[in-house]
Design a protein around this motif. Sequence first.
Motif, short mmCIF file in Angstrom:
data_model
loop_
_atom_site.label_atom_id
_atom_site.label_comp_id
_atom_site.label_asym_id
_atom_site.label_seq_id
_atom_site.Cartn_x
_atom_site.Cartn_y
_atom_site.Cartn_z
N TYR A 48 0.81 -1.22 0.00
CA TYR A 48 0.00 0.00 0.00
C TYR A 48 0.84 1.27 0.00
O TYR A 48 0.30 2.37 -0.07
CB TYR A 48 -0.96 0.00 1.19
CG TYR A 48 -1.97 -1.12 1.09
CD1 TYR A 48 -3.02 -1.05 0.19
CD2 TYR A 48 -1.83 -2.26 1.88
CE1 TYR A 48 -3.94 -2.07 0.08
CE2 TYR A 48 -2.76 -3.29 1.77
CZ TYR A 48 -3.80 -3.19 0.88
OH TYR A 48 -4.70 -4.21 0.77
N GLY A 49 2.15 1.15 0.10
CA GLY A 49 3.01 2.30 -0.01
C GLY A 49 3.63 2.75 1.29
O GLY A 49 3.25 2.31 2.38
N VAL A 89 19.42 7.73 0.17
CA VAL A 89 17.96 7.88 0.21
C VAL A 89 17.59 8.38 1.59
O VAL A 89 17.81 7.68 2.59
CB VAL A 89 17.24 6.55 -0.10
CG1 VAL A 89 15.73 6.72 0.02
CG2 VAL A 89 17.61 6.05 -1.49
N ASN A 90 17.07 9.59 1.65
CA ASN A 90 16.69 10.18 2.92
C ASN A 90 15.21 9.94 3.18
O ASN A 90 14.36 10.67 2.68
CB ASN A 90 17.01 11.68 2.94
CG ASN A 90 18.50 11.92 2.88
OD1 ASN A 90 19.26 11.29 3.60
ND2 ASN A 90 18.91 12.81 2.01
N LEU A 91 14.93 8.91 3.95
CA LEU A 91 13.55 8.57 4.29
C LEU A 91 13.09 9.51 5.40
O LEU A 91 13.73 9.59 6.45
CB LEU A 91 13.49 7.11 4.77
CG LEU A 91 12.11 6.54 5.00
CD1 LEU A 91 11.39 6.36 3.66
CD2 LEU A 91 12.21 5.20 5.72
N PRO A 92 12.01 10.24 5.18
CA PRO A 92 11.51 11.14 6.24
C PRO A 92 11.22 10.35 7.50
O PRO A 92 10.69 9.23 7.45
CB PRO A 92 10.23 11.71 5.64
CG PRO A 92 10.39 11.57 4.17
CD PRO A 92 11.20 10.31 3.98
N MET A 129 8.98 12.46 -1.95
CA MET A 129 10.20 11.75 -2.33
C MET A 129 10.16 11.51 -3.84
O MET A 129 9.08 11.29 -4.41
CB MET A 129 10.30 10.41 -1.59
CG MET A 129 10.53 10.52 -0.12
SD MET A 129 10.45 8.90 0.73
CE MET A 129 11.88 8.08 0.01
N SER A 130 11.32 11.53 -4.46
CA SER A 130 11.36 11.26 -5.90
C SER A 130 10.89 9.82 -6.15
O SER A 130 11.01 8.95 -5.27
CB SER A 130 12.77 11.45 -6.44
OG SER A 130 13.62 10.42 -5.99
N LEU A 131 10.39 9.59 -7.33
CA LEU A 131 9.90 8.25 -7.67
C LEU A 131 11.00 7.19 -7.53
O LEU A 131 10.75 6.12 -6.95
CB LEU A 131 9.28 8.25 -9.07
CG LEU A 131 8.51 6.99 -9.46
CD1 LEU A 131 7.41 6.68 -8.47
CD2 LEU A 131 7.95 7.15 -10.86
N GLN A 134 11.39 6.49 -3.84
CA GLN A 134 10.26 5.72 -3.34
C GLN A 134 10.39 4.24 -3.71
O GLN A 134 10.15 3.36 -2.89
CB GLN A 134 8.94 6.27 -3.89
CG GLN A 134 8.53 7.59 -3.32
CD GLN A 134 7.22 8.08 -3.94
OE1 GLN A 134 6.37 7.29 -4.32
NE2 GLN A 134 7.07 9.39 -4.04
N ARG A 135 10.76 4.00 -4.95
CA ARG A 135 10.91 2.61 -5.41
C ARG A 135 12.00 1.88 -4.65
O ARG A 135 11.84 0.72 -4.26
CB ARG A 135 11.18 2.58 -6.91
CG ARG A 135 9.96 2.93 -7.72
CD ARG A 135 10.26 2.93 -9.20
NE ARG A 135 9.05 3.21 -9.96
CZ ARG A 135 9.05 3.60 -11.21
NH1 ARG A 135 10.20 3.76 -11.86
NH2 ARG A 135 7.92 3.84 -11.82
N ILE A 136 13.13 2.54 -4.46
CA ILE A 136 14.23 1.93 -3.71
C ILE A 136 13.78 1.63 -2.29
O ILE A 136 14.00 0.52 -1.78
CB ILE A 136 15.48 2.84 -3.72
CG1 ILE A 136 16.09 2.89 -5.12
CG2 ILE A 136 16.51 2.37 -2.69
CD1 ILE A 136 17.12 3.99 -5.31
N ALA A 137 13.15 2.61 -1.66
CA ALA A 137 12.69 2.42 -0.28
C ALA A 137 11.70 1.26 -0.18
O ALA A 137 11.78 0.44 0.74
CB ALA A 137 12.08 3.71 0.25
N LEU A 138 10.78 1.18 -1.12
CA LEU A 138 9.80 0.10 -1.10
C LEU A 138 10.44 -1.27 -1.35
O LEU A 138 10.06 -2.27 -0.72
CB LEU A 138 8.69 0.35 -2.12
CG LEU A 138 7.63 1.36 -1.68
CD1 LEU A 138 6.74 1.74 -2.85
CD2 LEU A 138 6.81 0.82 -0.52
#
Length: 157
Positions: A48-49, A89-92, A129-131, A134-138
Amino acid sequence: MIESTEKQDLSEWQPYALDYHAQELVLKHRNENNVLNESHKMRMTVAYGLERFWGEQLRLRRDKKTRNKSQYWQDVWQKLAEILQPAGVNLPNDDVTSTLPEHTREQKKEKEKDETQKIQAMANKIWSMSLPEQRIALMVLTQFCDALVWWTQRYRP
């Protein structure tokens, strides 16, 4: 096989060590009642993101009975942010808890308003976050949750 004449500098590359971090978190929360069952829910929530994954800790925090579960979700998010940092990747990961007093009815309303604004700001950061980020984080979160499930199945009391 063709060898490159340029020497690659791999000193900055570090393995994610997802298994190690997952094991560490499962052991940390192992003895808390029904907390490890959250690992399976985390793995399903990834689909779900990021914003929904992050927000689950807030839902669980509302009830005193599920505060340990909320802490587990928060710990996973915190560890994910740490894991992604070396990759750029800076995850908030803002604290959305208001420090305003809540002694009176008016103060309680102000505190709730402050927390709502902080939650909205955090959600906006995730959505901004840039796409590729987001993809890397997911992708990393998916693998991290798989590891959490694996260790949960082995260490559940």
